[in-house]
Design an enzyme around this catalytic site. Structure first.
Site, PDB file in Angstrom:
ATOM      1  N   ASN A   1       0.645  -1.145  -0.038  1.00 25.88           N
ATOM      2  CA  ASN A   1       0.041   0.044  -0.062  1.00 25.88           C
ATOM      3  C   ASN A   1       0.949   1.132  -0.082  1.00 25.88           C
ATOM      4  O   ASN A   1       0.309   2.349  -0.409  1.00 25.88           O
ATOM      5  CB  ASN A   1      -0.758   0.091   1.352  1.00 25.88           C
TER       6      ASN A   1
ATOM      7  N   GLN B   1      -5.003  -3.805  -1.987  1.00 27.23           N
ATOM      8  CA  GLN B   1      -4.476  -2.759  -3.030  1.00 27.23           C
ATOM      9  C   GLN B   1      -4.511  -3.299  -4.444  1.00 27.23           C
ATOM     10  O   GLN B   1      -4.385  -2.601  -5.416  1.00 27.23           O
ATOM     11  CB  GLN B   1      -3.267  -2.217  -2.708  1.00 27.23           C
TER      12      GLN B   1
ATOM     13  N   THR C   1     -25.230 -10.118  11.634  1.00 28.37           N
ATOM     14  CA  THR C   1     -26.041  -9.809  10.548  1.00 28.37           C
ATOM     15  C   THR C   1     -25.309  -9.221   9.587  1.00 28.37           C
ATOM     16  O   THR C   1     -24.478  -8.137   9.729  1.00 28.37           O
ATOM     17  CB  THR C   1     -27.188  -8.929  11.221  1.00 28.37           C
TER      18      THR C   1
ATOM     19  N   CYS D   1      -3.337   5.291   7.726  1.00 27.10           N
ATOM     20  CA  CYS D   1      -3.493   5.197   9.226  1.00 27.10           C
ATOM     21  C   CYS D   1      -2.662   5.663  10.110  1.00 27.10           C
ATOM     22  O   CYS D   1      -2.997   5.878  11.582  1.00 27.10           O
ATOM     23  CB  CYS D   1      -3.945   3.850   9.586  1.00 27.10           C
TER      24      CYS D   1
HETATM   25  N1  PLP Z   1      -4.680  -4.037   3.701  1.00 25.33           N
HETATM   26  C1  PLP Z   1      -3.904  -3.319   2.939  1.00 25.33           C
HETATM   27  C2  PLP Z   1      -2.700  -3.588   1.985  1.00 25.33           C
HETATM   28  C3  PLP Z   1      -4.460  -2.012   3.059  1.00 25.33           C
HETATM   29  O1  PLP Z   1      -4.007  -1.019   2.150  1.00 25.33           O
HETATM   30  C4  PLP Z   1      -5.454  -1.626   3.895  1.00 25.33           C
HETATM   31  C5  PLP Z   1      -6.040  -0.420   3.939  1.00 25.33           C
HETATM   32  O2  PLP Z   1      -5.453   0.715   3.811  1.00 25.33           O
HETATM   33  C6  PLP Z   1      -6.153  -2.779   4.519  1.00 25.33           C
HETATM   34  C7  PLP Z   1      -5.625  -3.865   4.511  1.00 25.33           C
HETATM   35  C8  PLP Z   1      -7.404  -2.575   5.457  1.00 25.33           C
HETATM   36  O3  PLP Z   1      -8.232  -2.581   4.975  1.00 25.33           O
HETATM   37  P1  PLP Z   1      -9.830  -1.717   5.719  1.00 25.33           P
HETATM   38  O4  PLP Z   1      -9.374  -0.023   5.513  1.00 25.33           O
HETATM   39  O5  PLP Z   1     -10.923  -2.270   4.514  1.00 25.33           O
HETATM   40  O6  PLP Z   1      -9.944  -2.374   6.755  1.00 25.33           O
END
Ligand code: PLP
Length: 392
Positions: free
Chosen positions: A152, A180, A238, A328
């Site tokens: 990512n 990704q 659900t 994040c």
């Molecule tokens: N895995 C990768 C490579 C990501 O880039 C991301 C989110 O940026 C995730 C997992 C997590 O996905 P989600 O935001 O749907 O929990």
């Protein structure tokens, strides 16, 4: 003019996704497990979406389990494989994973699970010789190996099929975090040889809070949450019917785009064009992992000596949305663990920003970024050299 170059953080939901979700919430709001007509209609809407998502991945609809997103999907697979194979108490993964996987592995490790951290080459690609050696020595004790398909932060691609073949030979469950990848490149499930793949709707112009696991029938992966019988007993709770319906619409749109070469070809060159322009305008800029196989939509580019946060703030003021490291971890001044694991020197890691596009990015946005980014870098360099002079 605005340029949204943060598509690895999230993508804009398509208008048809929004419409389908709104009408689902108005008209298909019943519980899909209910036996009455309204429940059955909600279930039908969900099952149509399962087919659409399965078609995008190339697997059977029965193989698809919906989740609350990519994080839950990956963690369900890893923890489910650990639970299924108590005779294999170790796991394997890489330090380059998204925090959804990396931090789960670290947390398991801190509670006593053996985690084999896969070796990678300096270009961010897994070292297959080291993997062979690892599996020869420890393969019999590893329940699951989790390796992301496309990174990512850098876009670096891993040799998923090669790793899967090795895992199969050692009886290790292979999971790939394809969040990704799916929707940006074709996914041919039947050629992968993996046990589980996970993806997320909001990276392919669908809604947030909904993801999917594609799982091989018979894979040694248990359901980890006891509860209701939803999702064939694989995921209690659900279902988010409107989210799933939005995911289905987004998956269908992505699939249609992927098979249309006239549509995909111009998108594939957007980031390459931007990188070329930035390298020409900013002589000391460095594209991280430039020589590695990379996803077409991602550029990790460093402006050594500057701080990514300062660059991003100035870019944002001038209408360019980008990010540093993982979305994040925004707000943190630490360079991302992924760039650290790749061994980038501190001044390079600190000055790295991520530019990521999607199929909806326009040439106009790339032009705008091509003008704005060099001007911002120049301004920051001037102000940092002025402040160094001032502090003498
Ligand atoms: N895995 C990768 C490579 C990501 O880039 C991301 C989110 O940026 C995730 C997992 C997590 O996905 P989600 O935001 O749907 O929990």
């Amino acid at each position: 003019m605005q340029a949204y170059l943060d598509c690895n953080a999230t993508t804009q939901p398509l208008p048809e996704v929004i419409d389908a979700m709104a009408s689902c919430m108005r008209e298909r709001w019943a519980n899909p497990s209910s036996v009455h007509r309204a429940g059955v209609e909600a279930r039908h809407a969900m099952e149509l979406s399962r087919e659409q998502v399965a078609r995008l991945i190339g697997c059977a609809p029965r193989s698809v389990t919906f989740t609350s997103g990519g994080t839950e999907a990956a963690q369900r697979v890893i923890l489910g494989a650990v639970a299924a194979r108590t005779d294999r108490p170790a796991i394997a993964t890489s330090a380059l994973e998204h925090s959804a996987v990396r931090e789960l592995a670290q947390s398991l490790e801190s509670r006593g699970t053996t985690v084999h951290w896969l070796r990678h080459r300096p270009d961010g690609v897994i070292d297959l010789d080291a993997l062979d050696a690892l599996l020869a020595e420890h393969g019999a004790s590893i329940s699951v190996l989790s390796l992301m398909w496309a990174n990512n932060e850098t876009g670096v691609l891993q040799p998923i099929r090669d790793v899967a073949a090795r895992c199969r030979a050692s009886g290790v469950v292979m999971h790939t975090d394809a969040v990704q990848w799916v929707g940006r490149e074709a996914t041919e499930w039947s050629t992968l040889g993996i046990d589980a793949l996970t993806c997320s709707a909001h990276k392919l112009h669908g809604p947030k809070g909904v993801g999917a696991i594609a799982m091989r029938a018979g894979a040694a992966i248990e359901s980890i949450l006891p509860g209701g019988p939803q999702e064939l007993g694989r995921r209690a709770g659900t279902e988010n019917v409107a989210g799933i319906v939005g995911f289905g619409m987004a998956a269908e749109a992505a699939r249609t785009w992927l098979v249309n070469e006239a549509a995909t070809a111009p998108c594939r060159s957007l980031i390459a064009t931007l990188e070329r322009a930035l390298l020409a305008a900013i002589p000391d800029a460095i594209v991280n992992a430039a020589a590695s196989p990379r996803l077409w939509n991602t550029s990790s580019i460093a402006f050594p000596g500057l701080e990514a946060e300062a660059i991003l703030l100035l870019l944002s003021e001038r209408g360019v949305a980008a990010s540093a490291g993982a979305a994040c971890s925004s707000g943190s001044l630490e360079p991302s663990p992924v760039l650290r694991a790749m061994g980038l020197p501190d001044p390079v890691a600190h000055g790295t920003i991520r530019l990521s596009v999607s199929r909806s990015t326009t040439a106009g946005e790339i032009d705008h970024a091509t003008r704005v980014i060099p001007a911002c870098i120049e301004r920051l360099r001037l102000s940092s050299s002025a402040s160094v002079r001032g502090s003498r």
